[in-house]
Enzyme design. Structure first.
Site, PDB file in Angstrom:
ATOM      1  CB  VAL A  17      -0.996   0.082   1.289  1.00  0.00           C
ATOM      2  CG1 VAL A  17      -1.775   1.312   1.317  1.00  0.00           C
ATOM      3  CG2 VAL A  17      -1.864  -1.181   1.284  1.00  0.00           C
ATOM      4  CG  ASN A  37      11.794  -2.728   9.255  1.00  0.00           C
ATOM      5  OD1 ASN A  37      10.987  -3.123   8.498  1.00  0.00           O
ATOM      6  ND2 ASN A  37      11.848  -3.375  10.599  1.00  0.00           N
ATOM      7  CG  LEU A  76       0.368   2.855   5.320  1.00  0.00           C
ATOM      8  CD1 LEU A  76       0.035   4.350   5.751  1.00  0.00           C
ATOM      9  CD2 LEU A  76       0.574   2.843   3.717  1.00  0.00           C
ATOM     10  NE  ARG A 109      11.094  16.208  17.203  1.00  0.00           N
ATOM     11  CZ  ARG A 109      11.968  16.599  16.070  1.00  0.00           C
ATOM     12  NH1 ARG A 109      12.129  18.121  16.097  1.00  0.00           N
ATOM     13  NH2 ARG A 109      12.157  15.983  14.940  1.00  0.00           N
ATOM     14  CE1 TYR A 148      -1.543  -6.105  10.728  1.00  0.00           C
ATOM     15  CE2 TYR A 148      -3.829  -6.665  10.821  1.00  0.00           C
ATOM     16  CZ  TYR A 148      -2.920  -6.107  10.258  1.00  0.00           C
ATOM     17  OH  TYR A 148      -3.125  -5.340   9.287  1.00  0.00           O
ATOM     18  CE  LYS A 152      -2.007  -2.561  11.669  1.00  0.00           C
ATOM     19  NZ  LYS A 152      -1.429  -1.444  10.814  1.00  0.00           N
TER      20      LYS A 152
HETATM   21  N1  LIG Z   1      -3.270  -4.761   2.714  1.00  0.00           N
HETATM   22  C1  LIG Z   1      -4.210  -4.636   3.267  1.00  0.00           C
HETATM   23  O1  LIG Z   1      -5.270  -5.458   2.772  1.00  0.00           O
HETATM   24  C2  LIG Z   1      -4.293  -4.245   4.580  1.00  0.00           C
HETATM   25  C3  LIG Z   1      -5.482  -4.157   5.422  1.00  0.00           C
HETATM   26  C4  LIG Z   1      -5.764  -3.575   6.443  1.00  0.00           C
HETATM   27  C5  LIG Z   1      -4.740  -2.909   6.987  1.00  0.00           C
HETATM   28  N2  LIG Z   1      -3.611  -2.695   6.329  1.00  0.00           N
HETATM   29  C6  LIG Z   1      -2.391  -2.028   6.993  1.00  0.00           C
HETATM   30  O2  LIG Z   1      -2.005  -1.078   5.999  1.00  0.00           O
HETATM   31  C7  LIG Z   1      -0.299  -0.995   6.035  1.00  0.00           C
HETATM   32  C8  LIG Z   1       0.089  -1.259   5.062  1.00  0.00           C
HETATM   33  O3  LIG Z   1      -0.009  -2.685   4.517  1.00  0.00           O
HETATM   34  P1  LIG Z   1       0.602  -3.355   3.354  1.00  0.00           P
HETATM   35  O4  LIG Z   1      -0.518  -4.490   2.892  1.00  0.00           O
HETATM   36  O5  LIG Z   1       1.034  -2.561   2.253  1.00  0.00           O
HETATM   37  O6  LIG Z   1       1.767  -4.597   3.969  1.00  0.00           O
HETATM   38  P2  LIG Z   1       3.176  -4.673   3.670  1.00  0.00           P
HETATM   39  O7  LIG Z   1       3.692  -5.847   4.449  1.00  0.00           O
HETATM   40  O8  LIG Z   1       3.310  -4.684   2.094  1.00  0.00           O
HETATM   41  O9  LIG Z   1       3.868  -3.337   3.951  1.00  0.00           O
HETATM   42  C9  LIG Z   1       4.368  -3.170   5.463  1.00  0.00           C
HETATM   43  C10 LIG Z   1       5.516  -2.255   5.312  1.00  0.00           C
HETATM   44  O10 LIG Z   1       5.823  -1.767   6.528  1.00  0.00           O
HETATM   45  C11 LIG Z   1       7.211  -2.143   6.720  1.00  0.00           C
HETATM   46  N3  LIG Z   1       7.627  -2.523   8.249  1.00  0.00           N
HETATM   47  C12 LIG Z   1       7.159  -3.385   8.825  1.00  0.00           C
HETATM   48  N4  LIG Z   1       7.466  -3.247  10.303  1.00  0.00           N
HETATM   49  C13 LIG Z   1       8.474  -2.085  10.344  1.00  0.00           C
HETATM   50  C14 LIG Z   1       9.086  -1.578  11.360  1.00  0.00           C
HETATM   51  N5  LIG Z   1       9.228  -1.970  12.682  1.00  0.00           N
HETATM   52  N6  LIG Z   1       9.643  -0.347  10.980  1.00  0.00           N
HETATM   53  C15 LIG Z   1       9.717   0.152  10.005  1.00  0.00           C
HETATM   54  N7  LIG Z   1       9.001  -0.391   8.813  1.00  0.00           N
HETATM   55  C16 LIG Z   1       8.324  -1.567   8.832  1.00  0.00           C
HETATM   56  C17 LIG Z   1       7.703  -3.303   5.807  1.00  0.00           C
HETATM   57  O11 LIG Z   1       9.060  -3.577   5.496  1.00  0.00           O
HETATM   58  C18 LIG Z   1       6.582  -3.019   4.727  1.00  0.00           C
HETATM   59  O12 LIG Z   1       7.372  -2.135   3.815  1.00  0.00           O
HETATM   60  C19 LIG Z   1      -0.247  -1.980   7.320  1.00  0.00           C
HETATM   61  O13 LIG Z   1      -0.156  -1.263   8.400  1.00  0.00           O
HETATM   62  C20 LIG Z   1      -1.268  -2.718   7.439  1.00  0.00           C
HETATM   63  O14 LIG Z   1      -1.722  -3.255   8.702  1.00  0.00           O
HETATM   64  C21 LIG Z   1      -3.545  -3.320   5.117  1.00  0.00           C
END
Ligand SMILES: NC(=O)c1ccc[n+]([C@@H]2O[C@H](COP(=O)([O-])OP(=O)(O)OC[C@H]3O[C@@H](n4cnc5c(N)ncnc54)[C@H](O)[C@@H]3O)[C@@H](O)[C@H]2O)c1
Length: 327
Positions: A17, A37, A76, A109, A148, A152
């Site tokens: 996303v 990361n 995110l 901040r 998870y 959240k």
């Molecule tokens: N894709 C979906 O269907 C969906 C649904 C509900 C919520 N979300 C939320 O949207 C956000 C993005 O989801 P996504 O599908 O792109 O997932 P994704 O796993 O593709 O992306 C998550 C990103 O966060 C980074 N990350 C994880 N832990 C980290 C940390 N400690 N420090 C820095 N970076 C970190 C990962 O490297 C990755 O690039 C998430 O918070 C997820 O919970 C996604």
């Protein structure tokens, strides 16, 4: 004329996303700092922005404090697929809780707006259908998904406490299942799983009888919703559901993917995993009313684009998914 562009932090910006959000923010003229990361994200997702002076990548784990300057934050960062977030559940919970505290601290901040990518998983296995924002959810606090879901939920609490206690401008989006290009290969999520199995001509794995429902939002629609929420008036804090109310059973999804890929794959059935919700559909009245937002991409159009992406990826033998992967 003054340059009106904003400098925006996107945590998790190398993920599925986050990378689409970045594309859209840069396209409208904003500057983006990606904070990631690479736990589940990939440089491949953002390679096309390398060299753009409006784009910057920072390898940083949000569980550690961050001191940089910006105009707002899309938060995110968090693994989103069960096999990823269950790989290291303690780190998942830390990412949601410590990560949110650190990003909220940064927003406090700087006195800037911050948006939290929350999830429909805060509703757990819902006994209210479709789910409205006022529903408090039905979440198992000690199950294998809790790192998870409860992470959240705690993050939402933190956002609202920072808002009440420190007057911080917050935005909380409850995101429902989203799909599109750059989803991870083999991360066990249903749309990507089915597409890959169909493209490989393998049996399509359905858990249970496939009568459980989901509603799937195409990633472009979701990203438009996130931006509309960030840009909404200060009193629109959310939580606000962002998803596509078009609901279908997992079996219907499989059949539609077989149809669109022209695959000869057959269906195969396995036991339902623990705490797998039976029904999931957003009520998006709030998003329609407050953000003037609703999904516009037809499900089949989104699926076709996603099939094209995986087709190219698989035929190029590229496998960007790892747990902890790089390019
Ligand atoms: N894709 C979906 O269907 C969906 C649904 C509900 C919520 N979300 C939320 O949207 C956000 C993005 O989801 P996504 O599908 O792109 O997932 P994704 O796993 O593709 O992306 C998550 C990103 O966060 C980074 N990350 C994880 N832990 C980290 C940390 N400690 N420090 C820095 N970076 C970190 C990962 O490297 C990755 O690039 C998430 O918070 C997820 O919970 C996604």
């Amino acid at each position: 004329m003054l340059d009106q562009h904003q400098r925006i932090i996107v945590t998790g910006g190398a993920g599925f996303v986050g990378s689409h959000l970045t594309d859209k923010l840069l396209a409208r003229g904003d500057e983006v700092i990606c904070v990631d990361n690479y736990y589940t994200g990939s440089k491949r997702n953002i390679l096309h922005h390398i060299g753009n002076p409006m784009y910057e990548m920072m390898r940083h784990d949000v569980t550690f404090p961050l001191y940089i300057e910006a105009d707002n934050i899309f938060h995110l960062a968090c693994p989103a697929a069960p096999i990823h977030y269950q790989h290291d559940p303690v780190q998942t919970l830390k990412t949601s809780v410590h990560g949110s505290i650190n990003m909220l601290g940064l927003a406090k901040r700087l006195g800037i707006r911050i948006l939290q990518a929350s999830t429909s998983e805060v509703y757990g296995d819902p006994n209210v259908h479709p789910q409205e924002e006022s529903y408090w959810g039905n979440v198992n606090p000690i199950g294998i998904r809790s790192c998870y879901d409860e992470g959240k939920r705690a993050a939402e609490t933190l956002f609202f406490d920072y808002h009440r206690q420190h007057g911080l401008e917050i935005k909380v989006a409850r995101i429902f299942n989203t799909f599109g290009p750059r989803m991870h290969v083999n991360d066990g999520r249903v749309v990507s799983n089915f597409i890959i199995q169909a493209l490989r001509g393998e049996p399509i794995t359905i858990f249970g009888e496939g009568l459980q429902t989901r509603s799937f939002c195409y990633v472009d629609d979701l990203v438009n919703g996130l931006i509309a929420l960030m840009d909404s008036p200060a009193d629109v804090t959310g939580p606000i559901n962002l998803g596509n109310p078009h609901e279908l059973t997992i079996r219907e999804l499989a059949e539609s993917i077989i149809d669109l890929t022209g695959s000869a794959s057959k269906l195969t059935f396995k036991d339902l995993p623990q705490d797998d919700p039976m029904q999931r559909r957003p009520n998006i009245d709030k998003a329609r009313e407050l953000l003037n937002w609703q999904p516009t991409v037809a499900f089949e159009d989104g699926v076709r684009k996603t099939i094209d992406y995986f087709d190219t990826l698989l035929s190029g033998n590229q496998h960007p998914t790892k747990p902890n992967g790089q390019v």
